[in-house]
Design an enzyme around this catalytic site. Structure first.
Site, short mmCIF file in Angstrom:
data_model
loop_
_atom_site.label_atom_id
_atom_site.label_comp_id
_atom_site.label_asym_id
_atom_site.label_seq_id
_atom_site.Cartn_x
_atom_site.Cartn_y
_atom_site.Cartn_z
CG HIS A 147 -1.84 1.20 1.26
ND1 HIS A 147 -2.19 1.81 2.44
CD2 HIS A 147 -2.44 1.89 0.26
CE1 HIS A 147 -2.97 2.84 2.16
NE2 HIS A 147 -3.14 2.91 0.86
CD GLU A 159 -0.56 1.21 5.83
OE1 GLU A 159 -0.83 1.64 6.97
OE2 GLU A 159 -1.43 1.01 4.95
CG ASN A 197 -6.68 4.53 5.49
OD1 ASN A 197 -6.59 5.74 5.67
ND2 ASN A 197 -6.50 4.00 4.29
#
Length: 510
Positions: A147, A159, A197
């Site tokens: 990510h 990530e 997130n």
């Protein structure tokens, strides 16, 4: 797959999906020295993306960030794939297509028929389960999440997400490759929202709740979190930049993935904003108006007030203790008393660091709460909240005191935990819970939050700085006022709080 080293630069990296993220990832791989193949199912899109990437390489060369030779070499390594079959020799395939599970699963099922079994397969998904995407694969062990953050060429964080079936060697090789590309990778398990997130939700959620409770308007909440909390941007201006629809969708996705856990509850106010079409900068209107003539609302700031000649400090002010030296440096006399954790003004009023309580509960007392700051020495604004019975004289003394320290002062509505204190306590709580559940290491979580969303400190670093006794006290007070489970301290925070109190008791008994 047994190789845990970074993918050799001579090996091909394929990028499927040529939108903003796909182009950015391709550029990163190109500059790192890999041959790169672009594929997109949309006719002509890969060719357009290749032209856009080449143009960006030209700009980098013009700015001196690439030499002419490096630019030419990178452009020469960029190729367009007409079919998925053209990706057969890739050592790594990174997908950056639409965020739909079935579409991604179908793509990787087709890729698996094409590439070799030792080819690393990766998804750039930000919201879907890495485990679910890999669920139908014949060799799910070589599948990982990579990510990147937008814009991928500029932001360092990546990530590296291990799904339930991901082999350790695959995750390690993906990590090593991202590091070789000049990125800062962090490892995490496949959990809703991954690290950033997941843990960032309270930064938005608490601001929205404060707005809904009429503690302050968006401009004031943003200013306090920036100028007192030390955050780079406030949550309202940041969600306007991200897009209200995008931010709300991520919040709702994480909430639903956690089976509607109260800690992740979406905001009705944000939902109404999205429904109205006010999505932020991209539509010209969100929490703020945008355009040539748009003006940012003014932040309420108290008029100048005289500083008190002397104050009395009772006990230790905890994280706010640096204020004592600052007050003395401002020429204000400081008297000390042994017991307590507050400051007394000449009128007799008490000035207390926000602790999760509401000021109205101190009926008949002259109480003023001041908000938590990341660093009181560098903070440029302080928020205050007063009890209904606090006199104008006491408020003026408090305002004058902080102004003498070089701070702007804003008085907000009386809400438990104020603005910064409740936000930081919740960030710490979610971070500790993530460590306890094996989502990621404390070091990787702090790194991700500093680099991914520019926090002034990692949440676990912040927790250690504040002390978990303080964090737990704030959360418990909030939980008592809002008994939904949203603010209940996680087991890890409760454990750390218990350990701190036990250590302090042991030290006092010596």
């Amino acid at each position: 797959m047994t190789d845990t080293k970074a993918i050799e630069r001579s090996r091909t990296v394929a990028v499927v999906g040529t939108g903003t993220m796909g182009q950015g990832i391709a550029q990163v791989a190109l500059v790192a020295g890999h041959p790169v193949r672009l594929y997109d199912a949309g006719p002509g899109r890969a060719q357009q993306a290749a032209a856009a990437i080449t143009a960006r390489l030209d700009r980098l060369a013009e700015k001196g960030r690439l030499t002419a030779e490096e630019r030419d070499a990178a452009a020469g390594r960029l190729h367009v794939a007409e079919t998925l079959g053209d990706l057969a020799d890739a050592a790594l395939v990174i997908e950056a297509i639409v965020e739909q599970l079935a579409v991604k699963q179908e793509l990787f099922a087709e890729l698996e028929k094409t590439v070799a079994d030792d080819c690393l397969l990766a998804t750039n998904t930000s919201s879907l389960s890495v485990t679910a995407i890999a669920g139908a694969l014949r060799v799910p062990g070589r599948f990982v999440g990579l990510h990147f953050f937008n814009p991928a060429p500029l932001l360092p964080l990546v990530e590296v997400v291990s799904g339930f079936a991901t082999d350790e060697t695959a995750a390690t090789r993906a990590y090593a490759t991202a590091k070789e590309w000049g990125k800062t990778p962090v490892r995490c398990a496949d959990t809703p929202g991954f690290i950033v997130n997941r843990i960032a939700r309270p930064f938005y959620a608490e601001a929205l709740r404060l707005y809904e409770e009429r503690a302050a308007d968006p401009a004031t909440i943003d200013a306090v979190l920036r100028e007192c909390g030390g955050f780079r941007m406030g949550p309202f201006e940041l969600t306007d930049l991200i897009g209200q629809d995008v931010n709300e969708a991520v919040t709702r996705s994480v909430w639903e993935a956690f089976h509607q856990d109260a800690k992740f509850t979406p905001s009705l106010a944000q939902r109404r904003l999205v429904e109205s079409g006010r999505l932020g900068r991209k539509t010209g209107q969100g929490w703020y108006a945008y355009g040539e003539d748009a003006e940012r609302p003014a932040v309420p700031t108290e008029a100048p007030a005289p500083a008190p000649a002397a104050v009395t400090v009772h006990g230790h002010l905890g994280h706010a203790e640096p204020l004592v030296a600052m007050i003395e440096q401002a020429g204000i006399t400081v008297r000390r008393r042994k017991r307590g954790n507050y400051l007394t003004l000449p009128s007799g009023g008490h000035l207390t660091l926000a602790d999760g309580e509401a000021v109205f509960e101190y009926e008949g007392e002259e109480i003023i709460y001041f908000d938590l700051a990341h660093d009181y020495r560098t903070a440029t604004r302080i928020a205050l909240a007063t009890a209904p019975t606090t006199s104008a004289e006491t408020l003026q003394e408090a305002v004058g005191l902080f102004q003498a320290l070089g701070k702007d002062v804003t008085v907000i509505g009386d809400v438990p935990g104020m603005i910064v204190a409740r936000t930081v306590a919740m960030l710490v709580d979610l971070a500790v819970d993530a460590v306890e559940r094996g989502v990621a290491s404390a070091e990787d979580i702090d790194t991700a939050m500093r680099l991914g969303v520019n926090y002034p400190a990692g949440p676990l670093e912040w927790g250690a700085l504040l002390g978990y006794e303080y964090v737990a006290d704030v959360l418990r007070a909030l939980h008592e006022r809002y008994p939904t489970g949203r603010y209940a301290p996680c087991l890890g925070v409760a454990r750390k709080d218990h350990e701190e109190r036990a250590a302090m008791k042991d030290q006092d008994s010596r």
